[in-house]
Design a protein around this motif. Structure first.
Motif, PDB file in Angstrom:
ATOM      1  N   VAL A 358      49.883 -61.117  12.206  1.00  8.03           N
ATOM      2  CA  VAL A 358      50.848 -60.216  11.582  1.00  8.03           C
ATOM      3  C   VAL A 358      51.987 -59.907  12.555  1.00  8.03           C
ATOM      4  N   GLU A 359      51.655 -59.692  13.815  1.00  2.96           N
ATOM      5  CA  GLU A 359      52.697 -59.418  14.805  1.00  2.96           C
ATOM      6  C   GLU A 359      53.613 -60.625  14.976  1.00  2.96           C
ATOM      7  N   VAL A 360      53.021 -61.830  14.912  1.00  3.50           N
ATOM      8  CA  VAL A 360      53.847 -63.037  15.006  1.00  3.50           C
ATOM      9  C   VAL A 360      54.832 -63.099  13.840  1.00  3.50           C
ATOM     10  N   VAL A 428      58.532 -54.616   8.568  1.00  7.26           N
ATOM     11  CA  VAL A 428      57.972 -53.263   8.550  1.00  7.26           C
ATOM     12  C   VAL A 428      56.688 -53.225   7.724  1.00  7.26           C
ATOM     13  N   ALA A 429      56.709 -53.893   6.574  1.00  2.27           N
ATOM     14  CA  ALA A 429      55.505 -53.923   5.742  1.00  2.27           C
ATOM     15  C   ALA A 429      54.377 -54.676   6.436  1.00  2.27           C
ATOM     16  N   ALA A 437      50.151 -50.610  15.937  1.00  2.63           N
ATOM     17  CA  ALA A 437      51.391 -51.375  16.022  1.00  2.63           C
ATOM     18  C   ALA A 437      52.225 -50.920  17.203  1.00  2.63           C
ATOM     19  N   PRO A 438      52.984 -51.849  17.821  1.00  2.23           N
ATOM     20  CA  PRO A 438      53.804 -51.462  18.973  1.00  2.23           C
ATOM     21  C   PRO A 438      54.889 -50.447  18.624  1.00  2.23           C
ATOM     22  N   ILE A 439      55.301 -50.390  17.363  1.00  7.74           N
ATOM     23  CA  ILE A 439      56.314 -49.427  16.924  1.00  7.74           C
ATOM     24  C   ILE A 439      55.644 -48.461  15.953  1.00  7.74           C
ATOM     25  N   PRO A 440      55.654 -47.153  16.237  1.00  5.35           N
ATOM     26  CA  PRO A 440      55.014 -46.185  15.332  1.00  5.35           C
ATOM     27  C   PRO A 440      55.594 -46.247  13.927  1.00  5.35           C
ATOM     28  N   GLY A 441      54.779 -45.867  12.956  1.00  5.73           N
ATOM     29  CA  GLY A 441      55.193 -45.948  11.563  1.00  5.73           C
ATOM     30  C   GLY A 441      56.408 -45.100  11.249  1.00  5.73           C
ATOM     31  N   GLN A 446      62.289 -44.954   9.834  1.00  6.31           N
ATOM     32  CA  GLN A 446      63.662 -44.560  10.163  1.00  6.31           C
ATOM     33  C   GLN A 446      64.565 -45.781  10.351  1.00  6.31           C
ATOM     34  N   LEU A 447      64.055 -46.791  11.051  1.00  5.03           N
ATOM     35  CA  LEU A 447      64.855 -47.985  11.283  1.00  5.03           C
ATOM     36  C   LEU A 447      65.154 -48.702   9.967  1.00  5.03           C
ATOM     37  N   LEU A 448      64.168 -48.747   9.085  1.00  4.93           N
ATOM     38  CA  LEU A 448      64.402 -49.391   7.801  1.00  4.93           C
ATOM     39  C   LEU A 448      65.382 -48.594   6.958  1.00  4.93           C
ATOM     40  N   PHE A 449      65.361 -47.271   7.086  1.00  5.18           N
ATOM     41  CA  PHE A 449      66.294 -46.425   6.343  1.00  5.18           C
ATOM     42  C   PHE A 449      67.725 -46.626   6.831  1.00  5.18           C
TER      43      PHE A 449
END
Length: 564
Positions: A358-360, A428-429, A437-441, A446-449
């Motif tokens: 998934v990370e890949v 993101v999904a 995950a290395p980036i918190p949910g 916020q980044l997707l917004f």
């Protein structure tokens, strides 16, 4: 008749070469040719580059050959699902007038086009051998790569003929091509089923560096290895040069290539419809070059029924955006924009049981979105670069130059930004399947917004630069060049370098504004990532508005006589 066709091929090839040589007399092309040759020498032929060549770094030595079958399968699957390019079927107006009305069978026309296509295949073969093989180039390398590229071209041509035949004849075409369709369906089902059956093995991968090894083990086991055998046969001679196994591998690859020739020749019933459609497209493009309006992909009669509703009243500039977006729909490029995120989404869903996989997928999504900034303007050209040579008509529009520039830039920037947002949404999904995950949910949300505003602003700035170069330097940035020669490489390199430097310069102020907003919101414990990204995107849009205003004035002052 064979002698006449051979004379036509030889004469046309000779005249094409002479035309390219004469074009170098133009100082612009001469400078670009020197830059292109200098690039080749600097990267591939200077003494330090030659001395550093090591045959041990070939694809065979690092084990890349184990993945070539899967890579070729995915390429073929894309053509089967989304359709293949039918440009090889295009005939010129003279060929349509003289050959189609002459006593020539459809099969003879197919052979004629296949032979004509060998010019591009041979040119690509020589370039690939000397660029990628370099000091390891030889006769075996040339013929091996020629068989590989010819087989790929024949496969794509056969798939294109099948798609045309299916649209024209429905189930009758499916029955006529049931052998090829059944074979590929079995191969696809076997590969997908084998990878799905190994999902537990992928899920146990804890180190991302082990994922290629595990994937190699899976595709090397039956039945996946059996399904990928035709693709490995095609590529095997390129990886077995100098080996005692090369003659046998080469004969098998040639046999597979001849099987593709037989398949394409059996499709002569579909060839008439496909050639007629492709020839009409080619004729419209040639006419567009002559009338200085190249860049609009010609649409089929069936495609003209597709439309996007447009209100009879409103801002006139919206009609330009509507027209250019409708071009994406009618030429089928919209399928490609939607297909890429769907492929990533399928990969994320398929690998959801393995955190590493998934990370890949997430990393691939981010990298693809970033590469779209670099290569997007080279592929998405439904903007001023495609219409600038049609300047007399453009200047008759009752619009200010600023509005025309804004509409043209939005026509290409908005689809590119939408593609990037969809791909990042998949990333993101996908990371939602990873507990740690290395980036918190919260940050991902916020980044997707902020992504739509930020990416739209970034792409508007990027496409403003590319359209501005075409507007200010029309003699250098020549939209509508078909089949550019080696001399165009230097021109493309300079354009890419200049545009990237200018984009970096335009990124300074948005980065500062976004950083300040981020710091202020973070101190107040507010959504800092979303606020910073939106602020940077708005700043990009503001800068682009000023740039487009200046470019609009240049467009109003530009006269058709200035177009070289």
């Amino acid at each position: 008749m064979i002698g006449a066709l051979a004379y036509l091929i030889v004469t046309s090839t000779r005249n094409s070469i002479l035309s390219r040589i004469r074009r170098v007399r133009d100082p612009r092309y001469a400078i670009a040719l020197l830059l292109g040759l200098g690039y080749f020498w600097l990267v591939f032929f200077r003494p330090s580059a030659v001395g550093g060549r090591d045959a041990s770094t070939s694809a065979t030595a690092i084990g890349f050959g184990a993945f070539i079958g899967l890579t070729m399968f995915l390429t073929a699957a894309y053509a089967w699902i989304f359709g293949a390019d039918r440009s090889a079927l295009a005939f010129s107006q003279a060929e349509v007038a003289m050959l189609f009305t002459g006593p020539i069978s459809r099969r003879a026309l197919i052979v004629y086009k296949l032979v004509r296509a060998q010019g591009a295949v041979l040119t690509t073969t020589v370039l690939w051998v000397f660029v990628f093989r370099r000091g390891d180039a030889g006769l075996t390398a040339l013929v091996s790569l020629w068989v590989l590229l010819t087989t790929i071209a024949l496969h794509r041509l056969g798939v294109a003929l099948m798609h045309v035949s299916r649209r024209e004849h429905g189930l009758a075409a499916v029955r006529r091509n049931w052998i090829a369709a059944t074979v590929f369906a079995l191969i696809a089902a076997t590969v997908v089923g084998g990878l799905y059956a190994a999902r537990a093995q992928f899920a146990q991968v804890s180190d991302i560096e082990r994922l290629p090894a595990v994937l190699g083990e899976v595709i090397a086991r039956p039945p996946v290895s059996w399904a990928l055998l035709p693709f490995r046969i095609t590529a095997a001679p390129s990886f077995l040069r100098g080996s005692a196994e090369w003659p046998r591998a080469f004969l098998l690859a040639v046999a597979l290539m001849l099987a593709h020739v037989w398949w394409v020749l059996r499709s002569d019933t579909a060839f008439e419809e496909a050639a007629a459609e492709a020839s009409a497209t080619h004729a419209r493009r040639r006419e567009a070059v002559r009338t200085r309006s190249l860049g609009r992909g010609a649409t089929t009669i069936k495609g003209t029924r597709r439309t996007i509703p447009l209100a009879p009243v409103g801002m006139p500039a919206v009609a330009i955006v509507w027209k250019n977006l409708l071009w994406l729909l009618r030429t089928g490029q919209l399928r490609g924009l939607i297909g890429l995120p769907l492929i990533f989404a399928g990969a994320a869903f398929f690998s959801r049981r393995s955190e590493t996989a998934v990370e890949v997928v997430a990393v691939m999504c981010v990298v693809t979105a970033a590469l779209a900034i670099l290569f997007g303007p080279m592929t998405m050209r439904n903007d001023l670069r495609a219409e600038l040579l049609n300047l007399p008509m453009l200047k008759t529009l009752p619009l200010r130059g600023r509005d025309i520039m804004a509409a043209e830039v939005l026509s290409s920037a908005s689809p590119t930004a939408a593609l990037q947002v969809l791909i990042l949404g998949v990333a993101v999904a996908a990371l939602s399947f990873v507990p740690d995950a290395p980036i918190p949910g919260a940050i991902r949300v916020q980044l997707l917004f902020a992504a739509p505003v930020l990416l739209l602003g970034l792409n508007v700035a990027n496409f403003s630069i590319h359209n501005g170069l075409a507007l200010l330097f029309p003699a250098w940035v020549r939209p509508g060049d078909v089949n550019p020669g080696v001399e165009m490489m230097g021109q493309m390199m300079l354009t890419l370098i200049v545009t990237m430097l200018m984009l970096l310069a335009m990124s300074i102020l948005p980065s500062l504004v976004g950083g300040v907003v981020f710091a202020v919101l973070q101190l107040q414990q507010l959504p800092a990532y979303a606020g910073g990204g939106i602020a940077a995107g708005v700043t990009f849009l503001a800068e682009s508005y000023l740039v487009l205003t200046m470019l609009g004035g240049s467009l109003e002052r530009l006269e058709p006589m200035h177009m070289g």
